[in-house]
Design a protein around this motif. Structure first.
Motif, PDB file in Angstrom:
ATOM      1  N   GLU B 351       3.558  -5.180  -7.471  1.00 16.67           N
ATOM      2  CA  GLU B 351       2.380  -4.362  -7.818  1.00 16.67           C
ATOM      3  C   GLU B 351       1.148  -4.884  -7.080  1.00 16.67           C
ATOM      4  O   GLU B 351       0.355  -4.117  -6.539  1.00 16.67           O
ATOM      5  N   ALA B 352       1.017  -6.220  -7.076  1.00 23.51           N
ATOM      6  CA  ALA B 352      -0.156  -6.824  -6.444  1.00 23.51           C
ATOM      7  C   ALA B 352      -0.149  -6.553  -4.931  1.00 23.51           C
ATOM      8  O   ALA B 352      -1.182  -6.231  -4.342  1.00 23.51           O
ATOM      9  N   LEU B 353       1.044  -6.641  -4.294  1.00 20.64           N
ATOM     10  CA  LEU B 353       1.135  -6.385  -2.854  1.00 20.64           C
ATOM     11  C   LEU B 353       0.714  -4.957  -2.546  1.00 20.64           C
ATOM     12  O   LEU B 353      -0.040  -4.708  -1.596  1.00 20.64           O
ATOM     13  N   ALA B 354       1.203  -4.010  -3.359  1.00 22.38           N
ATOM     14  CA  ALA B 354       0.908  -2.599  -3.110  1.00 22.38           C
ATOM     15  C   ALA B 354      -0.595  -2.351  -3.205  1.00 22.38           C
ATOM     16  O   ALA B 354      -1.126  -1.447  -2.564  1.00 22.38           O
ATOM     17  N   ALA B 355      -1.287  -3.157  -4.034  1.00 21.33           N
ATOM     18  CA  ALA B 355      -2.725  -2.939  -4.237  1.00 21.33           C
ATOM     19  C   ALA B 355      -3.567  -3.735  -3.244  1.00 21.33           C
ATOM     20  O   ALA B 355      -4.785  -3.822  -3.394  1.00 21.33           O
ATOM     21  N   THR B 356      -2.922  -4.323  -2.207  1.00 22.71           N
ATOM     22  CA  THR B 356      -3.648  -5.151  -1.231  1.00 22.71           C
ATOM     23  C   THR B 356      -4.833  -4.402  -0.627  1.00 22.71           C
ATOM     24  O   THR B 356      -4.690  -3.283  -0.138  1.00 22.71           O
ATOM     25  N   LYS B 357      -6.016  -5.026  -0.706  1.00 15.43           N
ATOM     26  CA  LYS B 357      -7.210  -4.359  -0.187  1.00 15.43           C
ATOM     27  C   LYS B 357      -8.144  -5.384   0.443  1.00 15.43           C
ATOM     28  O   LYS B 357      -8.437  -6.408  -0.165  1.00 15.43           O
ATOM     29  N   ASP B 358      -8.559  -5.114   1.671  1.00 20.43           N
ATOM     30  CA  ASP B 358      -9.567  -5.928   2.367  1.00 20.43           C
ATOM     31  C   ASP B 358      -9.233  -7.418   2.405  1.00 20.43           C
ATOM     32  O   ASP B 358     -10.089  -8.265   2.160  1.00 20.43           O
ATOM     33  N   TYR B 368      -3.515  -1.767   2.556  1.00 24.13           N
ATOM     34  CA  TYR B 368      -2.279  -1.018   2.751  1.00 24.13           C
ATOM     35  C   TYR B 368      -2.495   0.468   2.543  1.00 24.13           C
ATOM     36  O   TYR B 368      -3.234   0.871   1.644  1.00 24.13           O
ATOM     37  N   ASP B 369      -1.873   1.293   3.374  1.00 29.37           N
ATOM     38  CA  ASP B 369      -1.847   2.728   3.076  1.00 29.37           C
ATOM     39  C   ASP B 369      -0.683   2.977   2.119  1.00 29.37           C
ATOM     40  O   ASP B 369       0.001   2.037   1.708  1.00 29.37           O
TER      41      ASP B 369
END
Lengths: 293, 397
Positions: B351-358, B368-369
């Motif tokens: 979940e945390a990887l999918a929410a990767t931002k900046d 991530y797109d």
């Protein structure tokens, strides 16, 4: 037409390598009826010995000779340790041992020198010769490969036909039992065959290293198989057959990639093996001899 | 008597059997109690340490170790250390599946970093999806890695640290048409590598769309060493440019043999070219007038890049290639996700990887797109006298 000549040059230089390896296949088969599958890996060892020799600053000829000598010894050791104890065993046992030796050399090579590729130092300054307004190019490396192959082939013909060892080899391949009765030391003759065959493979290894400039421990697999095809096409057990088989296989491959589809090249090579086995199993230069029972 | 004896035997057998079951039951309980307490993050490393792409795997592991060692030296994440277990997949897709199985079953990895090539990474995609363990590939550029080919759905446990092939293929097609102003191209593809096929496909599509023409489309397979026949055929078509999106071992031989045949046109490729071995195999002179798209250039003057290159050189004594950078960046993205997940739980990490931002990495600020692909720029490298020089940086549209 120029394209055809270029492809012919490409094919002959590739085919020379196949021919050198195929000679060893064919000699060993001729004398003890064994398809020595470890032969392609002896070629790999030859390339590595050549690599270490050239990185020590040795020139082309000394490296070539050192590599041939080391592999001749290796060939004899392999024969004495792996094949000789199985002299009376069923042929399939020796064949499987050969495959085992092949895996041993490949993975032992990975252990000893690592799996990564090595690049040869520049032994020859490259020189290019252009013909037909530059549309046909031949390099000095290609010339060296072809010249060395032809010289070794002639040397081999001389050894086989005009020396005592060569006569013994022909006698043993004709009839081992009778040769033994005539006082020929069969074991030594077989060792000599392995030594000569392996040194030819080593020469091919060094030439490939210098020509393509990258070697790795698995490099012997594909050329080994192709050389086997070349030996069968020429008639396994027949020395000039292996030479012609190797050269024609190289030219066929070049023409297939040049005029047909580049990816069909390997398929055509192995299709050729199947066709030969169906149509003329004794090969182009082989005579039909009935198996002795 | 006889009858009695057999009854005794039967009874004793039953008793022994039940005792054994009881024992093994107890044993099970024991192992459950001994299961690794959640006091560390076990990150599996599935990399090419031997075989054709060995330099890729080693560089990526070097890069990743720099990040994990630093995090551990600073006290870990929530007091939990990261244990990075690296196994060798021998540059083979089947071996990559075995390695992933070992990492998940024996090492109890909560996430896997690797592999460097698309082919090897694809070897463990299905397994990771089934076992629900997140995988972050450092440099698998094929779109199929994160998106299921048939259903077009994102593989929700698979991520990557690099941009994808369509981007790389498109960048080089546009570079050829717009910067070099060349109109005809020949393509030589490694038909055994999904990576090479991916780049070739998108190069061809973009090149034709941009008004160019593909005059020859040829192939080879990994491990080939003689390309002169195919190159002679290509030479006959007289293309302005030769595009060879393969790996450095074959590419080196192709460039060398093409120049030997008197082919002087620009030769181009992708990030698979990035290895010092390329220059050793092809020779410095043959590589003049060649270009390739890459994740970064060590010549880039961005302070982040300069600092990374300096530290890597100090540790390993060589200039980091793009595989090292992506190993480093992959580990940065992973650590960022581990921090937000807070505990060694594969689902939370995913979940945390999918929410990767900046996340600030060496190759750019990454988000991530929806297909788990990072959005960032590509560098174009020109080879000059055997050295990589920074030519241009192309941002996503």
């Amino acid at each position: 037409m120029e394209v055809f000549f270029q492809q012919l040059i490409n094919g002959l230089s590739l085919g020379s390598i196949y021919a050198l390896i195929a000679l060893g296949y064919t000699m060993v088969y001729g004398i003890i009826r064994l398809i020595n599958f470890a032969h392609g890996d002896v070629y790999m060892v030859g390339a590595y010995v050549g690599f270490f020799a050239t990185t020590q600053g040795w020139g082309f000829l000394p490296s070539l000779i050192i590599s041939m000598v080391v592999c001749a010894i290796l060939g004899v050791v392999i024969e004495r340790l792996a094949y000789k104890p199985l002299r009376g065993a069923p042929k399939i046992a020796v064949l499987i041992t050969a495959i085992g030796v092949s895996f041993f050399l490949e993975n032992g090579g990975v252990l000893a020198v690592g799996a990564k590729i090595r690049t040869f130092p520049n032994v020859f300054q490259e020189v290019q010769y252009h013909f037909f307004n530059g549309s046909v190019v031949i390099t000095n490396r290609q010339i060296v490969i072809m010249v060395v192959t032809v010289l070794l082939m002639l040397l081999l013909q001389y050894i086989v036909h005009y020396t005592k060892t060569g006569k013994a080899m022909r006698a043993v391949s004709h009839d081992t039992q009778a040769a033994m009765l005539m006082g020929i030391n069969v074991d030594n003759t077989i060792s000599a065959t392995f030594a000569i065959g392996s040194s030819l493979a080593a020469a091919a290894g060094v030439l490939v290293g210098i020509y393509y400039n990258a070697i790795n421990p698995y490099m012997g697999i594909m050329p080994g198989l192709k050389a086997f095809v070349a030996a069968v096409v020429g008639g396994i057990g027949v020395i000039p057959g292996a030479f012609v088989g190797g050269l024609s296989l190289g030219v066929i491959e070049a023409l297939v990639s040049g005029y047909g589809q580049s990816l069909y090249r390997d398929a055509v090579a192995f299709a050729l093996l199947i066709i030969i086995l169906i149509v003329k199993p004794s090969g182009l230069f082989g005579s039909n001899v009935r198996e002795k029972v | 008597m006889r009858w009695k004896k057999s009854v005794v035997t039967a009874v004793s057998l039953v008793v022994t059997a039940s005792l054994l079951t009881a024992c093994s039951g107890g044993g099970n309980k024991d192992t459950a109690a001994n299961a690794p307490a959640a006091n560390e993050f076990v990150i599996g490393g599935n990399f090419e340490l031997s075989g054709g792409q060995a330099t890729f795997g080693k560089a990526a592991v070097n890069g990743a170790k720099m990040v994990f060692d630093k995090v551990n030296a600073e006290g870990g994440i929530n007091g939990k250390k990261i244990r990075f277990v690296v196994l060798d997949n021998k540059s083979e897709a089947t071996e990559s599946t075995n390695v992933a199985t070992k990492l998940i079953n024996s090492e109890k990895a909560v996430a896997i970093l690797g592999c460097t090539t698309s082919g090897d990474t694809l070897g463990m995609v299905q397994l990771a999806m089934d076992k629900k363990i997140p995988v972050l590939s450092t440099s698998a550029t094929n779109p199929k890695v994160t998106v299921d080919e048939n259903t077009k759905k994102t593989n929700d446990f698979i991520f990557r640290a690099c941009f994808i092939d369509p981007f790389q293929g498109t960048v080089m097609a546009n570079f050829t048409l717009n910067n070099l102003k060349l109109k005809t191209a020949a393509v030589l593809t490694d038909n055994q590598a999904p990576y090479s096929k991916g780049l070739a496909q998108f190069f061809k599509e973009s090149f034709v769309k941009g008004g160019g023409e593909i005059v020859a489309d040829e192939g080879y397979v990994t491990g080939d060493q003689d390309f002169k026949a195919t190159l002679t055929k290509i030479r006959g078509k007289n293309p302005d440019v030769l595009y060879v999106p393969g790996y450095y071992e074959e590419v080196g031989k192709i460039v060398k043999q093409a120049r030997e045949l008197g082919m002087t046109m620009p030769i181009m490729g992708g990030d698979g070219w990035d290895s010092p071995k390329l220059t050793e195999i092809a020779g410095a002179a043959a590589l003049n007038n060649t270009f390739f798209s890459n994740h970064y250039s060590s010549e880039d003057t961005d302070p982040l890049v300069v600092d990374f290159v300096k530290r890597y050189k100090e540790l390993y004594g060589e200039v980091p290639d793009s595989m090292a950078v992506l190993g480093y960046d992959g580990a940065l993205i992973m650590v960022d996700a581990l921090k937000r997940a807070g505990e060694p739980n594969p689902l939370k990490i995913k979940e945390a990887l999918a929410a990767t931002k900046d996340v600030q990495t060496v190759t750019g600020k990454i988000s991530y797109d929806e297909q788990h692909n990072p959005i960032k720029a590509a560098a174009i490298i020109e080879m000059k006298d055997g050295k990589q020089t920074f030519k241009d940086k192309v941002a996503p549209k």
